[in-house]
Motif scaffolding. Structure first.
Motif, PDB file in Angstrom:
ATOM      1  N   LEU A 114       0.837  -1.189   0.000  1.00 39.44           N
ATOM      2  CA  LEU A 114       0.000   0.000   0.000  1.00 39.44           C
ATOM      3  C   LEU A 114       0.882   1.253   0.000  1.00 39.44           C
ATOM      4  O   LEU A 114       1.790   1.366   0.817  1.00 39.44           O
ATOM      5  CB  LEU A 114      -0.906   0.003   1.233  1.00 39.44           C
ATOM      6  CG  LEU A 114      -1.901   1.146   1.288  1.00 39.44           C
ATOM      7  CD1 LEU A 114      -3.207   0.660   1.846  1.00 39.44           C
ATOM      8  CD2 LEU A 114      -1.382   2.298   2.119  1.00 39.44           C
ATOM      9  N   VAL A 132      -5.784  -7.107  -1.264  1.00 39.10           N
ATOM     10  CA  VAL A 132      -6.841  -7.520  -0.350  1.00 39.10           C
ATOM     11  C   VAL A 132      -7.098  -9.026  -0.421  1.00 39.10           C
ATOM     12  O   VAL A 132      -7.828  -9.574   0.388  1.00 39.10           O
ATOM     13  CB  VAL A 132      -8.133  -6.691  -0.577  1.00 39.10           C
ATOM     14  CG1 VAL A 132      -8.863  -7.124  -1.841  1.00 39.10           C
ATOM     15  CG2 VAL A 132      -9.029  -6.721   0.641  1.00 39.10           C
ATOM     16  N   HIS A 138       2.260 -10.438   1.495  1.00 38.92           N
ATOM     17  CA  HIS A 138       1.806  -9.397   2.424  1.00 38.92           C
ATOM     18  C   HIS A 138       1.253 -10.011   3.716  1.00 38.92           C
ATOM     19  O   HIS A 138       0.667 -11.083   3.708  1.00 38.92           O
ATOM     20  CB  HIS A 138       0.767  -8.496   1.754  1.00 38.92           C
ATOM     21  CG  HIS A 138      -0.405  -9.240   1.181  1.00 38.92           C
ATOM     22  ND1 HIS A 138      -0.338  -9.941  -0.003  1.00 38.92           N
ATOM     23  CD2 HIS A 138      -1.657  -9.424   1.647  1.00 38.92           C
ATOM     24  CE1 HIS A 138      -1.508 -10.511  -0.243  1.00 38.92           C
ATOM     25  NE2 HIS A 138      -2.326 -10.213   0.744  1.00 38.92           N
ATOM     26  N   VAL A 140      -0.676  -8.052   5.922  1.00 43.32           N
ATOM     27  CA  VAL A 140      -1.957  -7.400   6.177  1.00 43.32           C
ATOM     28  C   VAL A 140      -2.622  -7.136   4.841  1.00 43.32           C
ATOM     29  O   VAL A 140      -1.991  -6.644   3.901  1.00 43.32           O
ATOM     30  CB  VAL A 140      -1.752  -6.063   6.946  1.00 43.32           C
ATOM     31  CG1 VAL A 140      -3.073  -5.344   7.154  1.00 43.32           C
ATOM     32  CG2 VAL A 140      -1.063  -6.322   8.278  1.00 43.32           C
ATOM     33  N   ARG A 141      -3.899  -7.489   4.720  1.00 44.12           N
ATOM     34  CA  ARG A 141      -4.670  -7.221   3.508  1.00 44.12           C
ATOM     35  C   ARG A 141      -5.220  -5.796   3.606  1.00 44.12           C
ATOM     36  O   ARG A 141      -5.715  -5.409   4.667  1.00 44.12           O
ATOM     37  CB  ARG A 141      -5.796  -8.249   3.387  1.00 44.12           C
ATOM     38  CG  ARG A 141      -5.246  -9.651   3.255  1.00 44.12           C
ATOM     39  CD  ARG A 141      -6.274 -10.767   3.418  1.00 44.12           C
ATOM     40  NE  ARG A 141      -7.576 -10.433   2.928  1.00 44.12           N
ATOM     41  CZ  ARG A 141      -8.688 -10.459   3.675  1.00 44.12           C
ATOM     42  NH1 ARG A 141      -8.650 -10.807   4.939  1.00 44.12           N
ATOM     43  NH2 ARG A 141      -9.844 -10.148   3.144  1.00 44.12           N
ATOM     44  N   THR A 142      -5.131  -5.039   2.510  1.00 43.35           N
ATOM     45  CA  THR A 142      -5.511  -3.628   2.556  1.00 43.35           C
ATOM     46  C   THR A 142      -6.346  -3.206   1.347  1.00 43.35           C
ATOM     47  O   THR A 142      -6.253  -3.789   0.263  1.00 43.35           O
ATOM     48  CB  THR A 142      -4.271  -2.716   2.618  1.00 43.35           C
ATOM     49  OG1 THR A 142      -3.424  -2.987   1.496  1.00 43.35           O
ATOM     50  CG2 THR A 142      -3.491  -2.925   3.913  1.00 43.35           C
ATOM     51  N   VAL A 158      -7.388   4.020   5.068  1.00 38.88           N
ATOM     52  CA  VAL A 158      -6.844   2.697   4.818  1.00 38.88           C
ATOM     53  C   VAL A 158      -7.729   1.694   5.559  1.00 38.88           C
ATOM     54  O   VAL A 158      -8.025   1.868   6.738  1.00 38.88           O
ATOM     55  CB  VAL A 158      -5.391   2.585   5.327  1.00 38.88           C
ATOM     56  CG1 VAL A 158      -4.881   1.153   5.193  1.00 38.88           C
ATOM     57  CG2 VAL A 158      -4.490   3.555   4.577  1.00 38.88           C
ATOM     58  N   GLU A 160      -7.845  -2.197   6.722  1.00 39.30           N
ATOM     59  CA  GLU A 160      -6.933  -3.326   6.927  1.00 39.30           C
ATOM     60  C   GLU A 160      -7.687  -4.547   7.430  1.00 39.30           C
ATOM     61  O   GLU A 160      -8.607  -4.425   8.248  1.00 39.30           O
ATOM     62  CB  GLU A 160      -5.867  -2.957   7.967  1.00 39.30           C
ATOM     63  CG  GLU A 160      -4.907  -1.885   7.544  1.00 39.30           C
ATOM     64  CD  GLU A 160      -3.824  -1.652   8.576  1.00 39.30           C
ATOM     65  OE1 GLU A 160      -3.926  -2.127   9.729  1.00 39.30           O
ATOM     66  OE2 GLU A 160      -2.843  -0.959   8.227  1.00 39.30           O
ATOM     67  N   LYS A 163      -4.172 -11.015   7.325  1.00 41.84           N
ATOM     68  CA  LYS A 163      -3.958 -11.824   6.124  1.00 41.84           C
ATOM     69  C   LYS A 163      -4.704 -13.142   6.208  1.00 41.84           C
ATOM     70  O   LYS A 163      -5.300 -13.587   5.240  1.00 41.84           O
ATOM     71  CB  LYS A 163      -2.468 -12.076   5.880  1.00 41.84           C
ATOM     72  CG  LYS A 163      -2.227 -12.841   4.600  1.00 41.84           C
ATOM     73  CD  LYS A 163      -0.774 -13.011   4.266  1.00 41.84           C
ATOM     74  CE  LYS A 163      -0.642 -13.836   3.004  1.00 41.84           C
ATOM     75  NZ  LYS A 163       0.699 -14.266   2.748  1.00 41.84           N
TER      76      LYS A 163
END
Length: 164
Positions: A114, A132, A138, A140-142, A158, A160, A163
């Motif tokens: 991100l 995402v 990654h 953390v999914r964002t 943002v 979040e 994951k």
């Protein structure tokens, strides 16, 4: 005022948590690596969708979505592509388009990182919503959420998710 949800790199993954945010938006923008078109079908069933295909997307996605999507939202010129680079290091294809006719917002995905950053040289804002989906490195999914009101780009948030 238009409420935008910007996401990328779903890699065939969509769930009720993502769809909750889709329902709150006026438009959803997907910056590629869709995976299974079931993802975009579920989004389109709820809200208008603007999207591009990414490097993992198959022929069906490439028929349905362009490599580059240039459009206007309210009074803001937007250019979206999956692989585009970052200011000041855009890839050659993107750099030429930006040099010739700079958008106000330039969106790319691909990196799963991100980033939102200004490019003062071309007077634009670069946005990459990260990833995402659950496939990738990654942690953390964002996603990003923001509003466009005339020429103003405001209320950037943002979103979040863990994951796994």
């Amino acid at each position: 005022m238009t409420k935008i949800l910007l996401l990328s790199d779903t890699h065939s993954y969509i769930d009720d948590d993502i769809l909750k945010y889709v329902k709150q938006a006026d438009e959803v923008w997907h910056a590629g690596d869709i995976g299974d078109l079931n993802v975009t079908d579920k989004i389109k069933a709820l809200k208008p969708l603007r999207a591009v295909y990414g490097n993992i997307d198959d022929a069906k996605a490439r028929v349905e979505f362009p490599e580059n999507n240039r459009f206007t939202c309210e009074d803001v010129d937007v250019l979206m592509t999956h692989i585009g680079g970052y200011p000041p290091k855009y890839n050659m294809r993107t750099r030429d388009v930006i040099k010739e006719n700079s958008p106000r917002i330039f969106i790319s995905g691909h990196s799963h990182i991100l980033k939102v950053m200004p490019d003062k040289r071309y007077n634009l804002i670069h946005m990459n919503p990260g990833a995402v989906g659950k496939h990738g490195f990654h942690k953390v999914r964002t996603m990003l959420r923001f509003t466009i009101d005339g020429r103003k780009i405001e209320n950037l948030e943002v979103i979040e998710f863990p994951k796994r």
